[in-house]
Design an enzyme around this catalytic site. Structure first.
Site, mmCIF file in Angstrom:
data_model
loop_
_atom_site.group_PDB
_atom_site.id
_atom_site.type_symbol
_atom_site.label_atom_id
_atom_site.label_comp_id
_atom_site.label_asym_id
_atom_site.label_seq_id
_atom_site.Cartn_x
_atom_site.Cartn_y
_atom_site.Cartn_z
ATOM 1 C CB SER A 107 -1.153 -0.086 1.060
ATOM 2 O OG SER A 107 -0.307 -0.136 2.349
ATOM 3 C CG HIS B 149 -4.172 -1.375 -0.562
ATOM 4 N ND1 HIS B 149 -5.035 -0.243 -0.819
ATOM 5 C CD2 HIS B 149 -3.870 -1.540 0.421
ATOM 6 C CE1 HIS B 149 -4.736 0.408 0.526
ATOM 7 N NE2 HIS B 149 -4.320 -0.472 1.483
ATOM 8 C CE LYS C 253 -7.262 -0.466 2.782
ATOM 9 N NZ LYS C 253 -6.697 -1.531 3.896
HETATM 10 C C1 LIG Z 1 -6.159 -1.845 5.276
HETATM 11 C C2 LIG Z 1 -5.553 -3.157 5.469
HETATM 12 C C3 LIG Z 1 -5.717 -4.006 6.234
HETATM 13 C C4 LIG Z 1 -6.779 -3.925 7.293
HETATM 14 O O1 LIG Z 1 -7.985 -3.749 6.878
HETATM 15 P P1 LIG Z 1 -9.130 -3.535 7.816
HETATM 16 O O2 LIG Z 1 -10.201 -4.500 7.594
HETATM 17 O O3 LIG Z 1 -9.542 -2.009 8.043
HETATM 18 O O4 LIG Z 1 -8.703 -3.782 9.047
HETATM 19 C C5 LIG Z 1 -4.998 -5.209 6.452
HETATM 20 N N1 LIG Z 1 -3.957 -5.615 5.336
HETATM 21 C C6 LIG Z 1 -3.776 -4.756 4.395
HETATM 22 C C7 LIG Z 1 -2.785 -4.982 3.280
HETATM 23 C C8 LIG Z 1 -4.552 -3.402 4.364
HETATM 24 O O5 LIG Z 1 -4.102 -2.793 3.504
#
Ligand SMILES: *Cc1c(COP(=O)(O)O)cnc(C)c1O
Length: 401
Positions: free
Chosen positions: A189, A217, A248
């Site tokens: 990310s 992502h 997301k």
């Molecule tokens: C955003 C993200 C998470 C956390 O996601 P949530 O559902 O908000 O806990 C975990 N792993 C990665 C790679 C992320 O980008």
């Protein structure tokens, strides 16, 4: 009895240090749904270039309505953890849809991807197992592995980011382990880079390892129809375990999942501690996420639009003289060097009506502070042009371009 004032004073002092070190995060309050533009309290309308709302589904009418219907049908909460009385039919429907989307036999939902990851490693390893992780993996993966190591005394290693020679060497050194697990992000990310999945899979087969990929992502973003990093590389159905977020591209509310073999999901239902000791995903959120998946399946053009917006923004920002990290994902990091510059740039962009976050050390390496732009299918050309104009103005003022 008086409160412990030392505690308060010590924390206040620690916070002051964060401020001097310029790593203190100031919160901005939004007063509208996530979208291409949002209402920021005290600022009015701003174009948002910092959201994980990649497909614009968090304020998609159908997705919101599905959440309302879920709320009406199932009530506000689950009232329990899954194995006691907190499992609803909407959880099953959601999990079927997730498995279909990411190309695995089954899936299991959690209240967040953080929880899904956290509970995973310790549930599938034992003392004689070996877990190897990419150096840039997400914090939730790092913590999951730390926890597994503390609980099971398994062996762990970290390979240099996307360095497959290093990964190979680490696997070579762990031939006597009972089980080898390779943990990687699908999309990293902070860089916007994609894991070298086909080569990772090849190494995994050669060394009899299991591949676990967190595609938070990638889900809804990569691949022709948004099925993620595996679709991007044409290896759908070949990744042993995929974890991801529902927070997301898939509506942006909350929730996460582990997707893989039936037996894995069953084992996690039995063993994974966030699953056993924390309430299930609220049904309204599950209903919205289910609808978001169905909406994506019915509208793959959203993924095309996201890709086009990304290409347009990348080209325009490069033409303007910025040097974004190259890549194919809608994460476009613009490296500016010092943390102070990244923060200042972000503040100045906000002054121009563009909300985008600056990241510095220790989130990214020293000297590689950046403003990280994220594109969305929700952006119109007009939104992107406004953002690009603001970048030009601010970039010139700061002497970056
Ligand atoms: C955003 C993200 C998470 C956390 O996601 P949530 O559902 O908000 O806990 C975990 N792993 C990665 C790679 C992320 O980008």
């Amino acid at each position: 009895m008086a409160l412990n004032t030392n505690f308060d004073a010590e924390l206040t002092q620690a916070i002051e240090k964060l401020k001097t070190d310029r790593v203190y995060k100031r919160l901005n309050y939004l007063d509208s749904p996530q979208g291409a533009r949002v209402q920021m309290e005290g600022r009015g309308e701003v174009v948002i270039l910092s959201s994980n709302n990649y497909l614009g589904l968090s304020n998609e009418r159908e997705v919101v309505d599905a959440g309302i219907a879920g709320l009406e049908r199932f009530g506000a909460g689950t009232g329990s953890v899954r194995f006691i009385c907190g499992t609803f039919t909407v959880h099953r429907d959601l999990e079927t849809a997730i498995a279909r989307l990411v190309g695995t036999p089954a899936s299991l939902s959690y209240v967040s991807a953080w929880n899904a990851n956290e509970g995973l490693t310790a549930s599938i390893v034992e003392q004689n197992d070996f877990v190897v992780s990419d150096a840039l993996n997400h914090a939730s993966i790092i913590d999951s592995i730390r926890l597994a190591k503390a609980i099971t005394k398994c062996t762990t290693a970290v390979y240099a980011h996307s360095d497959l020679d290093d990964l190979k060497a680490k696997l070579e050194g762990a031939k006597t382990a009972r089980r080898r697990i390779i943990w990687t992000d699908g999309v990293f990310s902070m860089e916007g880079s994609i894991a070298r999945l086909p080569e990772i899979l090849e190494l995994a087969r050669r060394y009899d390892a299991i591949v676990v990929m967190d595609d938070s992502h990638g889900t809804g973003v990569l691949g022709r129809t948004g099925r993620g990093t595996a679709e991007h590389f044409g290896v759908l159905g070949e990744v042993d375990v995929i974890t991801s977020t529902l927070g997301k591209a898939l509506g942006g509310a909350a929730g996460g999942f582990v997707a893989g073999p039936e037996a894995l999901c069953d084992m996690l239902t039995q063993r994974s501690r966030p699953q056993l000791f924390s309430n299930a995903l609220p049904p309204t959120v599950a209903a919205s996420a289910l609808c978001a998946i169905e909406h994506l399946e019915a509208h793959p053009d959203l993924v095309t639009k996201l890709r086009e917006n990304t290409r347009y923004f990348r080209e325009a920002i490069s033409e303007a003289g910025f040097k974004p990290l190259p890549g194919e994902t809608p994460i476009v990091p613009i490296i500016v060097g010092e943390t102070a510059t990244a923060i200042q740039m972000s503040d100045m962009l906000l002054g121009e009506g563009v909300f985008v976050t600056g990241f510095g050390f220790p989130v990214v390496p020293q000297g590689q502070a950046r403003v990280r732009c994220q594109l969305s299918a929700a952006h119109s050309r007009d939104d992107l042009d406004k953002a690009i104009a603001a970048f030009k103005t601010v970039g010139k003022k700061l002497g970056i371009i």
